[in-house]
Design an enzyme around this catalytic site. Structure first.
Site, PDB file in Angstrom:
ATOM      1  N   ASN A   4     -26.248  11.573  -2.178  1.00  0.00           N
ATOM      2  CA  ASN A   4     -24.875  12.655  -3.184  1.00  0.00           C
ATOM      3  C   ASN A   4     -23.625  12.997  -1.537  1.00  0.00           C
ATOM      4  OD1 ASN A   4     -25.957  12.372  -4.830  1.00  0.00           O
ATOM      5  ND2 ASN A   4     -27.521  14.716  -5.519  1.00  0.00           N
ATOM      6  N   THR A  43      23.175  -0.044 -19.163  1.00  0.00           N
ATOM      7  CA  THR A  43      22.884   1.084 -19.589  1.00  0.00           C
ATOM      8  C   THR A  43      22.310   1.526 -21.205  1.00  0.00           C
ATOM      9  OG1 THR A  43      24.396   2.284 -20.251  1.00  0.00           O
ATOM     10  CG2 THR A  43      24.291   2.684 -17.836  1.00  0.00           C
ATOM     11  N   LYS A  55      11.266 -26.769 -16.841  1.00  0.00           N
ATOM     12  CA  LYS A  55      11.516 -25.383 -17.727  1.00  0.00           C
ATOM     13  C   LYS A  55      10.580 -24.927 -15.823  1.00  0.00           C
ATOM     14  CE  LYS A  55      10.104 -21.627 -21.055  1.00  0.00           C
ATOM     15  NZ  LYS A  55       9.778 -20.831 -20.072  1.00  0.00           N
ATOM     16  N   THR A  78     -27.349   6.427  -6.250  1.00  0.00           N
ATOM     17  CA  THR A  78     -28.676   6.209  -5.686  1.00  0.00           C
ATOM     18  C   THR A  78     -28.466   4.417  -5.702  1.00  0.00           C
ATOM     19  OG1 THR A  78     -29.059   8.567  -7.190  1.00  0.00           O
ATOM     20  CG2 THR A  78     -30.350   6.712  -5.775  1.00  0.00           C
ATOM     21  N   SER A 116     -28.707  12.453   1.709  1.00  0.00           N
ATOM     22  CA  SER A 116     -28.660  12.321   0.274  1.00  0.00           C
ATOM     23  C   SER A 116     -27.554  11.190  -0.115  1.00  0.00           C
ATOM     24  CB  SER A 116     -28.604  13.604  -0.167  1.00  0.00           C
ATOM     25  OG  SER A 116     -28.396  12.959  -1.971  1.00  0.00           O
ATOM     26  N   SER A 133       6.492 -25.178 -18.130  1.00  0.00           N
ATOM     27  CA  SER A 133       5.936 -25.823 -19.215  1.00  0.00           C
ATOM     28  C   SER A 133       4.939 -27.344 -19.100  1.00  0.00           C
ATOM     29  CB  SER A 133       6.806 -24.925 -20.041  1.00  0.00           C
ATOM     30  OG  SER A 133       6.153 -25.839 -21.314  1.00  0.00           O
TER      31      SER A 133
END
Length: 485
Positions: A141, A186, A323, A100, A139, A317
């Site tokens: 809603n 795996t 890095k 609302t 509305s 880094s």
């Protein structure tokens, strides 16, 4: 008080900034819900403005609004839909009242802008009233859920397109890496060989499923309850308006919207948003999996597999020179996890509606729309700033493959499981490669070895080298069983 105007509602009077397009209802809501600092999503604002635009047209055609007032409201709504007056939407995304406050924020802005267009002063609601004119036949809603569906449709379609772009980037790598043989894994342990292209093909297929699911679920959002007013019965909305308003909204949005057969259902039930969120979560799961794999495959460069190289994008880094970190996959992972968490919130909110209304739609809107937008941006960054720049470290791939004992699996059809096991154990004990030990023992010639361990033989169904070593297979298979190539 020249910088303010005095407005009144059922609770009393409040000073409103004279330049503000919003009014007293928005002022109260901005104080009541000052919690997160998050604004209502721009796509929801756009969609709600379009709903108001359609309503003004339909109300005029139903004889409820004059042409002058209707045109002023439509012009104001069009401006808002184009992104103007965005700073006037000051209500927090986390709000009570089933939306609302967002609806009233829109009503007041459109009323005051329309008043301005007609030559009046803001707050002169005798000219255009937020409720009597802008919210006529409506509305919260019915207009709020309709706007949420329109916004979600657009963002779902954009996410589907972004996933298509990511799929294409992965497929390009599938083709580029088709000949790069590497060690499969795996449970993070050495397994049978695959090609790097095959790994990327699996990623592309997963994203293709996400793309299709998202594209199709958009259809589930097309039914709207616009015209149902407060509980879906349509009270205070003339039939002519109800049928016309959806036609107008179709024209304005260009979307294939349809009026719900049971508007009470759509007014109280929000399960469609949980359905959409579930598929978005599935896409997030795949993004998280792919990002995690890329971080693992690129880890190193000395202490990890380092089978692929991610494009360097920034220093990694503040203390370790040189890095470079996998920042894009890390970002992708975080967005994916955020999406998974948002899905839980959305499901909780969708399931917490009571009787004729779900008052928690603002929470659904905030999480769903934000997640859709974030994932679309993330998928595109992933595709163009990461996937497109990946290169293969072929020497590293071959090194791990040569040093792995899982290659002995390809010799099982020729040697049997027991002898192959003994061979693997001896290679491990003597710290020799499988190839070195096989050649040392004279188990296979160089030509036979090459026939078995040819990449195209190792990464497809069948027995590697079966065509060239058919005689050896016949000896190993009593009764002359047919060779499986």
């Amino acid at each position: 008080m020249t910088n303010f105007r005095l407005e009144k509602d059922l609770l009393g009077e409040l000073p409103v900034p004279a330049r503000a397009y919003y009014g007293i209802h928005t002022m109260r809501a901005s104080k009541n819900f000052n919690v997160s600092g998050c604004n209502v999503h721009p796509q929801l604002v756009r969609a709600l403005a379009e709903v108001k635009w359609a309503a003004a047209r339909a109300n005029h055609q139903a004889g409820l609004l004059s042409a002058t007032v209707a045109e002023a409201i439509c012009t104001a709504a069009r401006e808002v839909a184009e992104g103007k007056l965005a700073d006037q939407f000051i209500v927090d995304a986390f709000q009570g009242g089933a939306g609302t406050s967002t609806n009233m924020n829109m009503n007041e802005i459109l009323a005051n802008r329309a008043i301005e267009l007609l030559g009046g002063q803001k707050g002169d609601y005798d000219i255009v009233h937020p409720l009597n004119h802008v919210n006529l036949s409506q509305s919260t809603n019915d207009v709020y859920p309709t706007a949420l569906r329109v916004a979600a449709i657009r963002l779902v379609l954009d996410l589907s397109e972004a996933m298509a772009e990511l799929q294409a980037a992965l497929q390009e790598k599938e083709a580029q890496f088709a000949g790069v043989l590497k060690l499969g894994r795996t449970e993070l342990q050495d397994a049978l060989p695959v090609t790097l292209g095959q790994e990327f093909s699996a990623y592309a297929e997963a994203i293709a499923r996400d793309r299709w699911r998202l594209y199709k679920v958009e259809e589930r959002l097309r039914q709207v309850n616009l015209g149902g007013t407060a509980v879906g019965t349509g009270l205070n909305a003339p039939k002519k308006y109800i049928y016309q308003v959806l036609e107008e909204l179709r024209r304005i949005t260009g979307l294939g919207l349809a009026r719900a057969e049971n508007m009470i259902d759509l007014t109280q039930n929000a399960d469609v948003f949980a359905e959409v969120s579930g598929l978005v979560k599935a896409a997030a799961v795949n993004l998280s999996k792919i990002a995690g794999d890329l971080m693992l495959l690129s880890s190193g460069p000395a202490g990890g597999p380092a089978e692929i190289n991610l494009p360097p994008l920034q220093a990694g880094s503040s203390i370790m020179p040189g890095k470079v970190n996998p920042v894009i996959p890390e970002m992708v992972s975080q967005v994916a996890w955020q999406a998974m968490g948002a899905d839980q919130v959305i499901c909780q909110a969708c399931g917490s509606g009571r009787l004729e209304l779900n008052s928690f739609l603002p929470l659904v809107a905030h999480n769903l729309l934000r997640t859709l937008e974030m994932l679309a941006k993330t998928a595109r960054i992933f595709a163009y700033d990461c996937i497109a720049g990946i290169s293969a470290n072929e020497q590293r791939c071959l090194r791990w493959l040569d040093e792995s004992l899982t290659m002995v699996t390809a010799l099982v059809p020729y040697l049997g499981y027991e002898q192959a096991t003994e061979l693997a154990q001896k290679a491990l004990k003597d710290r020799k490669t499988l190839r070195e030990l096989v050649m040392e023992k004279g188990l296979f010639s160089e030509e036979e070895w090459q026939a078995i361990f040819k990449p195209s033989q190792l990464t497809r169904p069948g027995i590697a080298g079966a065509r060239k070593l058919a005689g050896r297979l016949e000896q190993k298979r009593p009764g002359g069983a047919e060779n499986n190539e």
